[in-house]
Write a protein that holds these residues in place. Structure first.
Motif, short mmCIF file in Angstrom:
data_model
loop_
_atom_site.label_atom_id
_atom_site.label_comp_id
_atom_site.label_asym_id
_atom_site.label_seq_id
_atom_site.Cartn_x
_atom_site.Cartn_y
_atom_site.Cartn_z
N UNK A 38 0.86 -1.18 0.00
CA UNK A 38 0.00 0.00 0.00
C UNK A 38 0.90 1.23 0.00
N UNK A 39 0.57 2.20 -0.84
CA UNK A 39 1.37 3.43 -0.85
C UNK A 39 0.51 4.62 -0.46
N UNK A 40 1.16 5.77 -0.38
CA UNK A 40 0.48 6.98 0.10
C UNK A 40 -0.65 7.43 -0.83
N UNK A 41 -0.64 6.98 -2.06
CA UNK A 41 -1.68 7.39 -2.99
C UNK A 41 -2.98 6.62 -2.81
N UNK A 42 -2.89 5.41 -2.25
CA UNK A 42 -4.12 4.64 -2.09
C UNK A 42 -4.46 4.32 -0.63
N UNK A 43 -3.74 4.93 0.30
CA UNK A 43 -4.04 4.67 1.72
C UNK A 43 -5.21 5.52 2.22
N UNK A 44 -5.39 6.68 1.66
CA UNK A 44 -6.47 7.56 2.10
C UNK A 44 -5.97 8.65 3.03
N UNK A 45 -6.52 9.84 2.84
CA UNK A 45 -6.09 11.01 3.60
C UNK A 45 -6.35 10.83 5.09
#
Length: 122
Positions: A38-45
């Motif tokens: 999981x990366x920062x683009x799909x983890x969710x704000x």
């Protein structure tokens, strides 16, 4: 992000499971980040904000937009111990702790001294 998160966990002496619990996330969420699944683009704000808050850093730092060394100085072990104990207090206890610290600083006896022996301003 996985390298940055791993570095921050090591700096704070935290295990991934401790971060997950403190942030109210599943252990698998943090593990997936550290494994690169999981990366920062799909983890969710919302999850990024929780992780950043627990680690005491900005979301920008987690996203890797600035170097950690320019934004964060890892706490000394005593500072970490103080922060951990402070976080374990309720609101009334936190206020009392801050009042006590203010008293210690105000007496001057416990202030850091510069090389000439003068008390440093806080």
């Amino acid at each position: 992000m996985k390298e940055r998160l791993d570095e921050l966990l090591k700096d704070r002496g935290m295990r991934p499971s401790q971060l997950a619990q403190a942030a109210g996330l599943g252990t698998s969420t943090v593990d997936d980040i550290l494994k690169g699944k999981t990366n920062e683009l799909n983890i969710g704000v919302d999850k990024m904000l929780k992780i950043a808050s627990v680690l005491g850093v900005s979301v920008e730092l987690l996203y890797g937009r600035k170097e950690p060394s320019s934004l964060h100085i890892p706490p000394e072990p005593r500072e970490r111990q103080l922060l951990d104990r402070f976080r374990s207090l309720n609101d009334e206890g936190k206020e009392k702790a801050l009042d006590y610290l203010d008293d210690l600083v105000d007496t001057g006896k416990y202030k850091k001294r510069d090389p000439v022996g003068m008390a440093q301003e806080a």
